[in-house]
Motif scaffolding. Structure first.
Motif, mmCIF file in Angstrom:
data_model
loop_
_atom_site.group_PDB
_atom_site.id
_atom_site.type_symbol
_atom_site.label_atom_id
_atom_site.label_comp_id
_atom_site.label_asym_id
_atom_site.label_seq_id
_atom_site.Cartn_x
_atom_site.Cartn_y
_atom_site.Cartn_z
ATOM 1 N N THR A 263 0.799 -1.146 0.204
ATOM 2 C CA THR A 263 -0.140 0.000 0.107
ATOM 3 C C THR A 263 0.892 1.253 0.005
ATOM 4 O O THR A 263 0.408 2.283 -0.454
ATOM 5 C CB THR A 263 -0.919 -0.005 1.155
ATOM 6 N N ARG A 264 1.925 1.333 0.655
ATOM 7 C CA ARG A 264 2.851 2.403 0.788
ATOM 8 C C ARG A 264 3.418 2.565 -0.758
ATOM 9 O O ARG A 264 3.458 3.826 -1.324
ATOM 10 C CB ARG A 264 4.049 2.296 1.961
ATOM 11 N N ASN A 265 3.877 1.629 -1.382
ATOM 12 C CA ASN A 265 4.202 1.507 -2.697
ATOM 13 C C ASN A 265 3.093 2.277 -3.601
ATOM 14 O O ASN A 265 3.579 3.110 -4.366
ATOM 15 C CB ASN A 265 4.748 0.365 -3.417
ATOM 16 N N ALA B 136 9.131 3.357 -0.007
ATOM 17 C CA ALA B 136 8.222 2.499 0.580
ATOM 18 C C ALA B 136 8.795 1.758 1.584
ATOM 19 O O ALA B 136 8.109 1.444 2.760
ATOM 20 C CB ALA B 136 7.622 1.681 -0.570
ATOM 21 N N MET C 298 3.211 10.309 4.885
ATOM 22 C CA MET C 298 4.020 9.991 3.685
ATOM 23 C C MET C 298 3.909 11.125 2.743
ATOM 24 O O MET C 298 4.768 11.668 1.985
ATOM 25 C CB MET C 298 3.520 8.760 3.177
ATOM 26 N N PHE D 78 -0.478 7.608 6.056
ATOM 27 C CA PHE D 78 -0.693 8.194 4.551
ATOM 28 C C PHE D 78 -0.389 9.825 4.715
ATOM 29 O O PHE D 78 0.271 10.197 3.771
ATOM 30 C CB PHE D 78 -2.145 8.039 4.079
ATOM 31 N N CYS E 147 4.825 4.871 8.836
ATOM 32 C CA CYS E 147 4.106 6.282 8.669
ATOM 33 C C CYS E 147 2.793 5.890 8.377
ATOM 34 O O CYS E 147 2.369 5.192 7.420
ATOM 35 C CB CYS E 147 5.102 7.144 7.757
ATOM 36 N N LYS F 87 8.243 2.880 6.621
ATOM 37 C CA LYS F 87 7.437 1.809 7.328
ATOM 38 C C LYS F 87 6.974 2.290 8.503
ATOM 39 O O LYS F 87 8.015 3.451 9.257
ATOM 40 C CB LYS F 87 8.315 0.658 7.636
ATOM 41 N N TYR G 190 0.694 4.197 -2.806
ATOM 42 C CA TYR G 190 0.464 5.516 -2.503
ATOM 43 C C TYR G 190 1.465 6.449 -2.924
ATOM 44 O O TYR G 190 1.361 7.700 -3.456
ATOM 45 C CB TYR G 190 0.303 5.715 -0.925
ATOM 46 N N ILE G 191 2.723 6.113 -2.941
ATOM 47 C CA ILE G 191 4.062 6.915 -2.959
ATOM 48 C C ILE G 191 3.919 6.994 -4.612
ATOM 49 O O ILE G 191 4.268 8.026 -5.124
ATOM 50 C CB ILE G 191 5.401 6.085 -2.372
#
Ligand code: ATP
Ligand code: MG
Length: 268
Positions: free
Chosen positions: A198-200, A221, A232, A229, A227, A225, A202-203
């Motif tokens: 999900t971080r990937n 990403a 980020m 949204f 953080c 870890k 969103y980024i």
């Protein structure tokens, strides 16, 4: 933000008890929303059910219309309310807690009632943030008697909320909520810090078309870890500013410096 047409927003303490966003306003806010997979499934199912109301009525199965979201700050609870309104193409009515909570708590109960009456009369997503402020467990309260009255009103309003509108509530403090209130919700969603996939995702959205050195997104990403949204977003924007100042591509180094400067409190 535009005014709604016929049914005026109720007022308290001289101002409107809610802020009104048209479905179009909402669409602008949710361009980059990312859901964790479980919540995506819940939302999709909810929307599917609303799109086939007749079928549910035919089978005499009630249609869900009360969602509670809980989890830490910056994980997308408020954003989900905007998303819901945009998807249903109805306005979002965002309740302003400071205007509905009154020093005379009898007044608070009456304000809660008014806001629900409004949502019953005009199709909308009615959103109550910091829900724990009015739905605290009845045992735990200093102003026990008066607060119990607010909670009772809320229970009644939830029971009588059979209409085309959707009620959404958000809280950071799930354990503080009154159990009876909790039970009234047909849909519950937990929000948490995003996982690496999900971080990937969103980024990638945050970087967008901006030129980046290979591997920057994946580096970010991994690095971010823990953080939220919201964290980020701030860090990637900061990194982009640095890159712009240098007339350079976005690199892992920009992300590292931005994280160092930003110091998200969630990271030890
Ligand atoms: N799931 C998400 N997808 C995309 N952006 C997000 C997400 N969650 C948070 N953001 C970004 O962070 C900002 C704050 O998010 P939001 O207001 O929805 O958090 P919240 O969970 O309601 O937090 P709080 O508990 O503090 O109210 C959003 O405006 C958006 O920019
Ligand atoms: Mg919020």
């Amino acid at each position: 933000m535009s005014k709604n047409n016929n049914n005026r927003l109720p007022r308290a303490k001289g101002s409107e008890m809610a802020t009104y966003y048209t479905a179009k306003d909402c669409a602008r806010k949710v361009k980059r929303i990312v859901f964790q997979s479980e919540n995506r499934t819940i939302i999709e199912e909810f929307l599917t059910i609303l799109a086939m109301k007749d079928k549910f009525e035919e089978h005499d199965v009630p249609i869900p219309n009360k969602i509670v979201m809980y989890g830490p700050p910056g994980t997308g609870k408020t954003l989900t309310a905007f998303y819901m309104a945009q998807q249903l193409d109805v306005p979002l009515v965002l309740v302003r807690l400071d205007t509905i909570i009154h020093s005379h708590l009898g007044e608070t109960a009456s304000n809660v009632r008014k806001i629900f009456e409004y949502a019953k009369a005009s199709p909308c997503v009615l959103f109550l943030d910091e829900f724990d402020a009015i739905a605290r467990t009845r045992e735990n309260n200093d102003e026990v008697k008066e607060m119990a009255r607010v909670v009772n009103t809320l229970l009644q309003c939830l029971d009588e909320f059979e209409c085309g509108s959707v009620f959404m509530a958000a809280t950071n403090l799930q354990e503080e909520l009154d159990h009876a209130v909790w039970r009234r919700f047909d849909t519950k969603m937990t929000y948490g810090m995003p996982d690496v996939a999900t971080r990937n995702e969103y980024i990638r959205l945050l970087i967008g078309e901006f030129g980046q050195e290979d591997g920057t997104q994946e580096h970010a990403a991994a690095l971010l870890k823990g953080c939220s949204f919201a964290d980020m977003e701030q860090i990637v924007l900061k990194a982009k500013r640095k890159a712009i100042i240098e007339s350079a591509m976005l690199t892992a180094r920009h992300i590292d410096y931005s994280l160092e400067e930003y110091k998200p409190h969630v990271m030890a």
